[in-house]
Structure formats: C-alpha cells, structure tokens
Design an enzyme around this catalytic site. Structure first.
Site, PDB file in Angstrom:
ATOM      1  N   GLU A 159       2.920  -8.755  15.622  1.00 26.00           N
ATOM      2  CA  GLU A 159       1.345  -8.572  15.329  1.00 26.00           C
ATOM      3  C   GLU A 159       1.278  -9.940  14.832  1.00 26.00           C
ATOM      4  O   GLU A 159       1.791 -10.732  13.926  1.00 26.00           O
ATOM      5  CB  GLU A 159       1.143  -7.540  13.853  1.00 26.00           C
ATOM      6  CG  GLU A 159       1.302  -6.086  14.411  1.00 26.00           C
ATOM      7  CD  GLU A 159       0.878  -5.198  13.263  1.00 26.00           C
ATOM      8  OE1 GLU A 159       0.002  -5.628  12.703  1.00 26.00           O
ATOM      9  OE2 GLU A 159       1.376  -4.065  13.240  1.00 26.00           O
TER      10      GLU A 159
ATOM     11  N   GLU B  47       6.030  -3.011   9.010  1.00 31.55           N
ATOM     12  CA  GLU B  47       5.848  -3.759   7.948  1.00 31.55           C
ATOM     13  C   GLU B  47       6.378  -3.354   6.532  1.00 31.55           C
ATOM     14  O   GLU B  47       5.683  -2.537   5.726  1.00 31.55           O
ATOM     15  CB  GLU B  47       4.344  -3.744   7.621  1.00 31.55           C
ATOM     16  CG  GLU B  47       3.863  -4.499   8.817  1.00 31.55           C
ATOM     17  CD  GLU B  47       2.045  -4.802   8.840  1.00 31.55           C
ATOM     18  OE1 GLU B  47       1.351  -4.063   7.912  1.00 31.55           O
ATOM     19  OE2 GLU B  47       1.452  -5.441   9.334  1.00 31.55           O
TER      20      GLU B  47
END
Length: 388
Positions: free
Chosen positions: A311, A193
C-alpha cells in the site's frame, strides 16, 4: 489502511457489461508470457523459467467491509471495472477480504443487480470466485489480502476474540487449496498492517508477528506450494515507530523462515503527509531525505529479498504539494530499484487517499495514472484453457 468509507450509492452509471468507460490506452507494453508458478530469486520475483516478473498493481477493496463485496458495484458492472483496471495498465490486483465474509449469515450489499445480474444470489466464496476468475481470465494476477478478521475493523494482531489464530490459518489454507488450479492467483498477504502489540523477534507466541507469519505461511505452502507468501512489517521495533505494517527493521536479525525459502516476499506499507504528518516530512532536505527513511525501515532488504509496497497512495500528485512530492518520489524509488507495488487504491472512496477512480466511479484521475504509468510492468498472458 484505515479509510473513511463512503459506501452510499453514488450517481448511477450504467455501462454495457464488459465495457470500460473513461479509459486511456495502456502503455505497459502488451502482455508477457509468464510461466507459473512464481518464486523468488534473491531480490526478484521470477517465473518458472527464471524470468523476472514485476507486480505493478492496485488495491480494489470492499470484500473486507460490511458490504462483503468489492466497492463500486452500486455504480457499474463488475466486468467493466476489471476491463478498466486492465486497460489502465495494472497487472495485479491486491484483493482485501475479511474472514467474516465466509460466514453463512454474511450477505453482500451495495451491488446494483440491474447492472450486475450475474452476481445475484452469490455471496462469500462464490462471489469472490466470480471476481477472481474475471480478473485472471483477463491476465490480471491476484494477491489475496486478509485485511480484517471481521468487517468492523482492522486488528493489531492476526487474531482477535472473534477470529482465532486457528480460524485465520484454516481460512488461508482453504483459499490456498481452492485457488490452486488458477495459476494467476499468486499468493497470500497474510495479515494487514500488524501494529500496536505486534512484535518482531521477541519469541512471544502471542505477539511475535514473525513467528505467526511462519506458522501461517508454512501451512499455506503445505496446502499450495505454488503461492508467494507476503509478510508485512509491524509498527514499532525497539521503540522505533513507523507506519502500521511498514517497519521491517527486525527482519535482518530475525528473518521469516518458510519451508520454501523461495516464496517469501516482504510487503511494507508506506504513506505520505496527507495521511499523517510524520517528522521526516518536516525535514529541511525533504523530499531528498526519503530514500534514507525507507532504507532504515524496510528498503535495506531490497538487495536480498523481493519487496512489495502493498500500500502507498494519496490524494495529491502535484509536484507543488508535499504529498505530491512524496508520491512521485515513491514511484521513482520503486522504479529505480525494480520494486513491486499495489497502489492504494483503485476505489474512489478511500477517505484519506482518494483513488485512481474519481467520485463517479468511472473517470480515471489522469494525473495519478500518468504518475503510475512511469512504472508499469506488462500484463500476464492469459493461460490457455487446457493449462488452467
């Protein structure tokens, strides 16, 4: 994923080692002969024979936290956990870690050694080895994920004042060499991320995630040319904000360039309204507007390069809730286009998404599993001993 972690010991459950409580029989269609190593061919991940392989897996986190061990081992046996992941039909584990776990002073906590006596005395890489070998011995593919530089928090960029870019790359090349002999350890998710300061295509060495991914990815491939290289997106591209790690709008003009072009997988993250109320969840045509949102930010790449939804997840899967509608739409979209995924998460203790396991760490959330079983690919056939 930023999660509210409940690391305290929950009500103890003591299965016999190697057994998996609360399973249903997997419906993924048995095992598939996969000729490793994997590579890419246009939009697909394929094996060495050219046969398409889909990763339909789950995240099992903990190595990236201050426990320095996968979570849930305070409640049950580690082999039982892997047996249950396998029996519920997932074929891949995305395994987050922190660089800090490789430091000599980092010792695992949260392991019940009465339930896991063979883990006693193991830490860092040897402990990871135990979990990884257990997974691949069961035919589960493993994608390693550098989730945090230190156990305290995720980072916007791939380096921090505590963990340099050199350390980040050196640890990746160490892992690439170390697991080269295990054909079911399939690759590296380079950094979890990227966000905030992270840019794409700006040419600024200190912030351009695309260039950093090339530096790390090429170093990994030099150490282990068999691995796939998973590259996440960023948060903001030309002032267009999206989920952390989910914005791949810059990849069309500025694609990631690797020494082996058939090893690149783009790995966006995407979440629903239970995590944060984005504006598109309020649209009058929700959830029918979602494919357009995804196409704009990452799914436009689906016909060119393999995509892995590294995810996605949430607590509610009820079609009566906004989050449930989002989850079902995401699975349907992934199935329709043959995308790859690792669901967040297996763990019961992901604060904003919950997990496939319920709070007792043994009971499967049947509604979530029913949703995910709409799109599960076969397990890999375990390689014979003489090939490993």
């Amino acid at each position: 994923m930023v999660v509210a972690l409940i690391v305290g010991v929950v009500a103890a459950f003591a299965p016999k080692p190697g057994t998996a409580p609360g399973d249903d029989k997997a419906t993924a269609g048995g095992n598939a002969k996969i000729q490793t190593p994997l590579h890419t061919d246009g939009p697909n991940i394929v094996d060495a024979s050219g046969k398409k392989v889909n990763l339909t897996g789950v995240n099992w986190f903990g190595f990236e936290t201050e426990t320095f061990a996968p979570h849930g081992l305070w409640a049950r046996n580690w082999e039982s956990m892997l047996d249950q992941i396998r029996s519920t039909g997932f074929n891949t584990i995305r395994l987050p870690y922190t660089n800090q776990m490789f430091d000599k002073e980092s010792k695992p906590t949260g392991i019940n050694y009465k339930l896991n006596p063979d883990l006693k005395g193991l830490k860092g890489l040897p402990l990871m080895d135990k979990i990884v070998k257990g997974a691949t011995d069961r035919g589960l593919m493993v994608l390693l994920d550098r989730h945090r530089p230190t156990a305290q928090a995720q980072s916007e960029l791939w380096y921090t004042s505590d963990v340099s870019e050199k350390r980040w790359i050196d640890d990746w090349t160490m892992l690439a060499k170390h697991y080269k002999s295990d054909p079911l350890v399939i690759g590296a998710d380079l950094h979890n991320e990227p966000r905030g300061q992270a840019t794409w295509g700006t040419g600024e060495k200190s912030t351009d995630w695309r260039l950093a991914a090339e530096r790390a990815g090429n170093a990994v491939l030099k150490a282990n040319p068999n691995w796939l290289i998973a590259v996440e997106g960023i948060e903001s591209y030309k002032n267009n904000y999206y989920w952390w790690g989910g914005n791949l709008m810059g990849a069309e003009q500025y694609p990631v360039r690797l020494v082996k072009n058939d090893k690149l997988v783009y790995a966006p993250h995407d979440y629903g309204p239970g995590v944060y109320q984005q504006k598109w969840f309020q649209a009058p045509n929700y959830p029918n507007n979602l494919p357009g949102v995804w196409e704009k930010h990452w799914a436009y790449l689906k016909d060119k390069t393999p995509l892995l939804l590294g995810e996605f997840g949430g607590k509610s899967v009820s079609p009566k809730t906004a989050e449930g509608k989002w989850q079902h739409a995401t699975v349907a979209f992934a199935k329709k286009h043959g995308l790859n995924y690792t669901y967040w998460s297996w763990n019961a203790n992901s604060g904003d998404t919950g997990g496939v396991l319920k709070d007792d760490w043994k009971t499967v959330d049947k509604a979530k599993l029913q949703m995910l079983r709409q799109y599960q690919a076969p397990l890999a056939e375990v390689p014979t001993a003489d090939k490993r």
